[in-house]
Design a protein around this motif. Structure first.
Motif, mmCIF file in Angstrom:
data_model
loop_
_atom_site.group_PDB
_atom_site.id
_atom_site.type_symbol
_atom_site.label_atom_id
_atom_site.label_comp_id
_atom_site.label_asym_id
_atom_site.label_seq_id
_atom_site.Cartn_x
_atom_site.Cartn_y
_atom_site.Cartn_z
ATOM 1 N N ILE A 179 59.261 68.543 -12.825
ATOM 2 C CA ILE A 179 58.611 68.344 -11.535
ATOM 3 C C ILE A 179 59.738 68.398 -10.501
ATOM 4 N N MET A 180 59.859 69.529 -9.834
ATOM 5 C CA MET A 180 61.019 69.747 -8.955
ATOM 6 C C MET A 180 60.800 69.006 -7.631
ATOM 7 N N ASP A 181 61.043 67.702 -7.658
ATOM 8 C CA ASP A 181 60.706 66.863 -6.502
ATOM 9 C C ASP A 181 61.949 66.324 -5.786
ATOM 10 N N TYR A 214 57.212 72.884 -11.770
ATOM 11 C CA TYR A 214 56.158 72.593 -10.791
ATOM 12 C C TYR A 214 56.733 72.934 -9.408
ATOM 13 N N PHE A 227 54.538 74.129 -6.556
ATOM 14 C CA PHE A 227 53.616 73.864 -5.439
ATOM 15 C C PHE A 227 52.290 73.387 -6.032
ATOM 16 N N SER A 228 51.840 72.214 -5.601
ATOM 17 C CA SER A 228 50.622 71.651 -6.184
ATOM 18 C C SER A 228 49.398 71.994 -5.341
ATOM 19 N N ARG A 270 50.275 69.473 3.574
ATOM 20 C CA ARG A 270 51.494 69.313 4.386
ATOM 21 C C ARG A 270 51.375 70.072 5.705
ATOM 22 N N ARG A 289 55.482 59.007 -11.374
ATOM 23 C CA ARG A 289 54.099 59.470 -11.489
ATOM 24 C C ARG A 289 54.062 60.942 -11.896
ATOM 25 N N SER A 305 51.618 63.194 -10.728
ATOM 26 C CA SER A 305 51.199 64.049 -9.602
ATOM 27 C C SER A 305 50.417 65.303 -10.031
HETATM 28 C C1 IPE Z 1 54.802 67.081 -6.972
HETATM 29 O O1 IPE Z 1 55.535 66.557 -5.932
HETATM 30 C C2 IPE Z 1 54.584 68.540 -6.766
HETATM 31 C C3 IPE Z 1 55.771 69.374 -6.836
HETATM 32 C C4 IPE Z 1 56.979 68.995 -7.080
HETATM 33 C C5 IPE Z 1 55.550 70.777 -6.608
HETATM 34 P P1 IPE Z 1 54.851 65.865 -4.665
HETATM 35 O O2 IPE Z 1 55.948 65.481 -3.757
HETATM 36 O O3 IPE Z 1 53.799 66.748 -4.125
HETATM 37 O O4 IPE Z 1 54.148 64.588 -5.319
HETATM 38 P P2 IPE Z 1 53.768 63.190 -4.675
HETATM 39 O O5 IPE Z 1 52.997 63.488 -3.415
HETATM 40 O O6 IPE Z 1 55.036 62.466 -4.403
HETATM 41 O O7 IPE Z 1 52.946 62.508 -5.727
#
Ligand code: IPE
Ligand code: IPE
Ligand code: MG
Length: 249
Positions: free
Chosen positions: A27-29, A71, A73-74, A80, A203, A205
């Motif tokens: 999850i590239m967050d 991941y 783009f969800s 956004r 989480r 997500s």
């Molecule tokens: C999850 O990250 C989706 C991606 C990394 C593409 P988000 O930043 O969208 O997730 P939340 O909102 O913190 O749960």
């Protein structure tokens, strides 16, 4: 040789094998926070994140990972601000164009998971071309999750299954767990063994809900653009020490 493998090699006795996950999800967050810390616009974080995606993907392929799902783009990321979404779309196009040239002599098979019909025509064309040009390769399978949401994936699978029942191709009694798996975007791929979430959020997500029933999670307190090969090695070391029981003893 990586830190992980050189260290592991010393520890290992003859005949021992490294417990390497077959399939990793990431999850590239944390791109936005990375940019904010530097007083930069969020889009600069996405650019840095995209660059890192390239580094980590290549590394996973080099060390012998068979499947990598990132991941990007969800289905919820459309919420956004328009300028951020638009910057992300531009970045995707630029990256796919570059990837087409960059990965030309590569063995990586690129696949997209998610509802790609929502993207602009030029982006969709690039997605199709990227998949087409890489599908005969024999290396690591890279799934790029774009406009991906696991709930959406399950609804889509349910519709496909219902349609088959309606057409008489499938009977209700023959629906099994495999029927569901085989109708997901990840059909015929092994479930992820390890999911890594940088950025310290605990989480999922909406990522791979069905597929992660027995996945090991590693949460790391590093923002995605700062996540290095050594961090990946660390996640692999943590994974190798886990005792996976799958409900058994
Ligand atoms: C999850 O990250 C989706 C991606 C990394 C593409 P988000 O930043 O969208 O997730 P939340 O909102 O913190 O749960
Ligand atoms: C992940 O980074 C990239 C996408 C979700 C597209 P974020 O943009 O979610 O970064 P943070 O979580 O706000 O720091
Ligand atoms: Mg985020």
């Amino acid at each position: 040789m990586s830190l992980f493998f050189s260290r592991r090699k010393k520890e290992r006795g003859k005949g021992d094998s490294v417990v390497l996950p077959q399939h990793i999800g990431i999850i590239m967050d944390g791109n936005g926070r990375w940019a904010k810390k530097r007083g930069l616009p969020r889009s600069a974080g996405h650019t840095a994140g995209a660059q890192n995606f390239r580094t980590i993907t290549r590394y996973c392929s080099d060390i012998g990972i068979k499947y990598l799902t990132v991941y990007a783009f969800s289905t919820e990321n459309w919420k956004r601000p328009a300028d951020e979404v638009s910057a992300l779309m531009t970045l995707f196009k630029q990256y796919l164009n570059e990837a087409l040239t960059d990965f030309k002599d590569d063995s990586i098979v690129v696949r997209f998971i998610g509802e790609t019909s929502a993207f602009s025509e030029d982006l969709r064309e690039l997605i199709i071309r990227t998949e087409e040009e890489s599908k005969h390769r024999n290396g690591m399978v890279l799934n790029i999750a774009m406009n991906y949401g696991s709930r959406d994936e399950l609804v889509t699978a349910t519709k496909k299954i219902a349609e088959k029942v309606k057409n008489g191709e499938l009977s209700v009694d023959d629906i099994t767990e495999d029927t569901v798996s085989d109708n997901l975007y990840t059909a015929h791929q092994p479930d992820p063994d390890l999911i890594i979430r940088p950025s310290g959020e605990y989480r999922i997500s909406n990522f791979l809900l069905w597929q992660s029933a027995y996945t090991e999670f590693v949460i790391m307190d590093k923002l995605w653009p700062d996540f290095t090969k050594d961090d990946l090695d660390m996640a692999l070391e943590i994974f190798a020490k886990r005792n996976r029981r799958f409900g058994g003893i």
